[in-house]
Design an enzyme around this catalytic site. Sequence first.
Site, PDB file in Angstrom:
ATOM      1  CB  SER A  12     -51.262 -19.401 -40.262  1.00 31.87           C
ATOM      2  OG  SER A  12     -51.387 -20.355 -39.217  1.00 31.87           O
ATOM      3  CG  HIS A  37     -47.762 -21.117 -42.547  1.00 29.00           C
ATOM      4  ND1 HIS A  37     -46.431 -21.222 -42.878  1.00 29.00           N
ATOM      5  CD2 HIS A  37     -47.793 -20.975 -41.186  1.00 29.00           C
ATOM      6  CE1 HIS A  37     -45.680 -21.147 -41.779  1.00 29.00           C
ATOM      7  NE2 HIS A  37     -46.491 -20.997 -40.742  1.00 29.00           N
ATOM      8  CG  ASP A  39     -48.461 -22.170 -37.854  1.00 26.68           C
ATOM      9  OD1 ASP A  39     -47.244 -22.088 -38.100  1.00 26.68           O
ATOM     10  OD2 ASP A  39     -49.280 -21.266 -38.133  1.00 26.68           O
ATOM     11  CG  MET A  41     -47.851 -25.059 -32.715  1.00 27.57           C
ATOM     12  SD  MET A  41     -48.670 -23.673 -31.913  1.00 27.57           S
ATOM     13  CE  MET A  41     -48.620 -22.464 -33.251  1.00 27.57           C
ATOM     14  CG  HIS A  70     -43.713 -22.991 -38.848  1.00 25.94           C
ATOM     15  ND1 HIS A  70     -44.188 -21.818 -38.302  1.00 25.94           N
ATOM     16  CD2 HIS A  70     -42.515 -23.218 -38.251  1.00 25.94           C
ATOM     17  CE1 HIS A  70     -43.315 -21.355 -37.422  1.00 25.94           C
ATOM     18  NE2 HIS A  70     -42.293 -22.197 -37.361  1.00 25.94           N
ATOM     19  CG  MET A  72     -43.339 -23.782 -34.371  1.00 25.69           C
ATOM     20  SD  MET A  72     -44.734 -22.644 -34.335  1.00 25.69           S
ATOM     21  CE  MET A  72     -45.743 -23.361 -35.624  1.00 25.69           C
ATOM     22  CG  MET A 141     -40.498 -17.740 -35.804  1.00 22.89           C
ATOM     23  SD  MET A 141     -42.008 -18.286 -36.634  1.00 22.89           S
ATOM     24  CE  MET A 141     -43.294 -17.658 -35.573  1.00 22.89           C
ATOM     25  CG  PHE A 147     -50.317 -18.766 -28.377  1.00 26.14           C
ATOM     26  CD1 PHE A 147     -51.323 -19.666 -28.050  1.00 26.14           C
ATOM     27  CD2 PHE A 147     -49.157 -18.745 -27.611  1.00 26.14           C
ATOM     28  CE1 PHE A 147     -51.184 -20.529 -26.960  1.00 26.14           C
ATOM     29  CE2 PHE A 147     -49.007 -19.599 -26.526  1.00 26.14           C
ATOM     30  CZ  PHE A 147     -50.017 -20.494 -26.195  1.00 26.14           C
ATOM     31  N   GLY A 148     -51.489 -17.563 -32.561  1.00 25.30           N
ATOM     32  CA  GLY A 148     -51.859 -16.540 -33.528  1.00 25.30           C
ATOM     33  C   GLY A 148     -52.249 -15.265 -32.795  1.00 25.30           C
ATOM     34  CG  ASP A 177     -45.339 -17.577 -39.099  1.00 28.71           C
ATOM     35  OD1 ASP A 177     -46.440 -17.054 -38.877  1.00 28.71           O
ATOM     36  OD2 ASP A 177     -45.103 -18.788 -38.928  1.00 28.71           O
ATOM     37  N   GLY A 178     -46.039 -13.960 -38.307  1.00 31.60           N
ATOM     38  CA  GLY A 178     -46.464 -13.414 -37.028  1.00 31.60           C
ATOM     39  C   GLY A 178     -46.786 -11.933 -37.095  1.00 31.60           C
ATOM     40  N   GLY A 179     -48.041 -11.600 -36.814  1.00 27.66           N
ATOM     41  CA  GLY A 179     -48.438 -10.197 -36.750  1.00 27.66           C
ATOM     42  C   GLY A 179     -48.453  -9.477 -38.085  1.00 27.66           C
ATOM     43  CB  SER A 200     -55.485 -13.007 -36.644  1.00 23.83           C
ATOM     44  OG  SER A 200     -54.160 -12.592 -36.428  1.00 23.83           O
TER      45      SER A 200
HETATM   46  C1  DX5 Z   1     -47.139 -18.728 -34.617  1.00 22.81           C
HETATM   47  C2  DX5 Z   1     -47.403 -19.336 -35.968  1.00 22.81           C
HETATM   48  C3  DX5 Z   1     -47.974 -18.381 -36.943  1.00 22.81           C
HETATM   49  C4  DX5 Z   1     -49.278 -17.780 -36.533  1.00 22.81           C
HETATM   50  C5  DX5 Z   1     -49.408 -16.444 -37.161  1.00 22.81           C
HETATM   51  O1  DX5 Z   1     -46.506 -19.674 -33.841  1.00 22.81           O
HETATM   52  O2  DX5 Z   1     -46.209 -19.870 -36.512  1.00 22.81           O
HETATM   53  O3  DX5 Z   1     -48.063 -18.966 -38.233  1.00 22.81           O
HETATM   54  O4  DX5 Z   1     -50.370 -18.561 -36.874  1.00 22.81           O
HETATM   55  O5  DX5 Z   1     -50.581 -15.866 -36.711  1.00 22.81           O
HETATM   56  P1  DX5 Z   1     -50.889 -14.321 -36.854  1.00 22.81           P
HETATM   57  O6  DX5 Z   1     -50.787 -13.999 -38.319  1.00 22.81           O
HETATM   58  O7  DX5 Z   1     -52.271 -14.207 -36.315  1.00 22.81           O
HETATM   59  O8  DX5 Z   1     -49.854 -13.601 -36.057  1.00 22.81           O
HETATM   60 ZN    ZN Z   2     -46.070 -20.566 -38.720  1.00 26.20          ZN
END
Ligand code: DX5
Ligand code: ZN
Length: 232
Positions: A12, A37, A39, A41, A70, A72, A141, A147-148, A177-179, A200
Amino acid sequence: MSFDRSIKIAPSILSADFANFGGEIRAIEAQGCDWVHVDVMDGHFVPNLTFGPPLCQAIRPHVTTVMDVHLMIAPVDPYIDAFAEAGADIITAHPEAGPHTHRTLQAIRATGAKAGIALNPGTPVEAAEYLLDLCDLVLVMTVNPGFGGQKFIASQLDKIRKLRAMIGDRPIHLQVDGGITPETAPLVVEAGADVLVAGSGVFKGGSVDNPEVYGENIRAIRNAAERARAAA
Ligand code: DX5
Ligand code: ZN
């Protein structure tokens, strides 16, 4: 874009250097990522603001793999054509972003892009159940969007498992997606995911001047994922 279920790593660019998206995308692709990817927002559907169609259009020439967008944002329908015209290969929307998700997915496919549906941690699998024939991708998700760098929500593993069974033999990607890290990647792959978004987890410690770190991070996630796939 052809379909297969091999493990795909989709960094991302939310975690990239915002002053140098072109360089960052060239670096992650040279270091072996599968998709890019993006994001989007709106500060309304999620409590953060990123970028819109002009940015997607500007980075498009730097993406030689797959531009995975993606969204949002709510409402989402008025912006679908603009993201498609900006060059998105995949456009993913959340069912909460409008009253008629079936129509939203039809509108995405009508542009020629692949269509994805994204499920927030609190959104049940049933939100996708009767829409799967209109989907090329289901995104689970594993953090709350916005947020990342947030902590992986383990309760989503059960949702991934249920969706994997629901998808069956259909050519639909199951994305998370996420963590995502080398520690969580095996869990989501064992549950059935094939496309792993990591912000990240890919960008940490590296830079366009030190891109080998991106490669090491991508390989660490991929190797952990592929070991879990082989053991499954
Ligand atoms: C969160 C995003 C993710 C995010 C993932 O809203 O959709 O794509 O960037 O970040 P990490 O991998 O750091 O959790
Ligand atoms: Zn995403």
